[in-house]
Design an enzyme around this catalytic site. Sequence first.
Site, mmCIF file in Angstrom:
data_model
loop_
_atom_site.group_PDB
_atom_site.id
_atom_site.type_symbol
_atom_site.label_atom_id
_atom_site.label_comp_id
_atom_site.label_asym_id
_atom_site.label_seq_id
_atom_site.Cartn_x
_atom_site.Cartn_y
_atom_site.Cartn_z
ATOM 1 N N CYS A 26 51.893 46.761 71.479
ATOM 2 C CA CYS A 26 50.814 46.412 72.417
ATOM 3 C C CYS A 26 49.664 47.415 72.365
ATOM 4 O O CYS A 26 48.631 47.206 72.999
ATOM 5 C CB CYS A 26 51.353 46.325 73.843
ATOM 6 S SG CYS A 26 52.692 45.141 73.982
ATOM 7 N N HIS A 69 37.482 35.257 77.798
ATOM 8 C CA HIS A 69 36.882 35.613 76.504
ATOM 9 C C HIS A 69 36.189 36.981 76.544
ATOM 10 O O HIS A 69 35.089 37.147 76.012
ATOM 11 C CB HIS A 69 35.933 34.511 76.021
ATOM 12 C CG HIS A 69 36.673 33.318 75.504
ATOM 13 N ND1 HIS A 69 37.404 32.492 76.323
ATOM 14 C CD2 HIS A 69 36.833 32.842 74.255
ATOM 15 C CE1 HIS A 69 37.959 31.542 75.592
ATOM 16 N NE2 HIS A 69 37.654 31.732 74.339
ATOM 17 N N GLU A 143 51.204 36.526 81.700
ATOM 18 C CA GLU A 143 50.698 36.906 80.381
ATOM 19 C C GLU A 143 51.425 36.000 79.403
ATOM 20 O O GLU A 143 52.528 36.306 78.972
ATOM 21 C CB GLU A 143 51.033 38.382 80.145
ATOM 22 C CG GLU A 143 50.041 39.137 79.317
ATOM 23 C CD GLU A 143 50.424 40.595 79.201
ATOM 24 O OE1 GLU A 143 49.713 41.436 79.773
ATOM 25 O OE2 GLU A 143 51.440 40.907 78.573
HETATM 26 ZN ZN LIG Z 1 49.428 42.214 75.597
#
Ligand SMILES: [Zn+2]
Length: 155
Positions: A26, A69, A143
Amino acid sequence: MRLEINGWSSKITFSASHIIPGHEKCGRLHGHDYAINAKIEGEIGSNGVIMDFISVKEFLRGVASELDHRVMIPRKDPRVDVSKSQVRYRLKDKEFLFPLGDCILLDIEVASAETLANFVLQRMLETVRFPKNVTRIEIGVDEGRGQGAWTGQDL
Ligand SMILES: [Zn+2]
């Protein structure tokens, strides 16, 4: 009694990118599809509902469109340096340079689902007027589908 707003089915979603410094995977710049969910607890009012949750949905959609975005930049990370037109994010072994217009600056330390949930909750408490019968608010930021972080506050 509880009202629930599912971000995926209510289209309160956004796509954004982030970096979690220090994580092997990540720590690389990458993105997710996010959804913002909400739960509103309280007694039913004399009008038969807890509250009209259109205002909550409108608020959440506004937050989602602000983040959509964009590269999410945790402004509270001391390694972030914001100039007039650029954001520099200097990590141990690499450096990112983003055009400011492509970024959203957030008052958080790291752009995780957990801190995003806290950010949305605090903003919602400042912005949305809740009737007295509402006793608790919860916000969940997913997420990707099926994994998310929740936070809440009693009113
Ligand atoms: Zn992530």
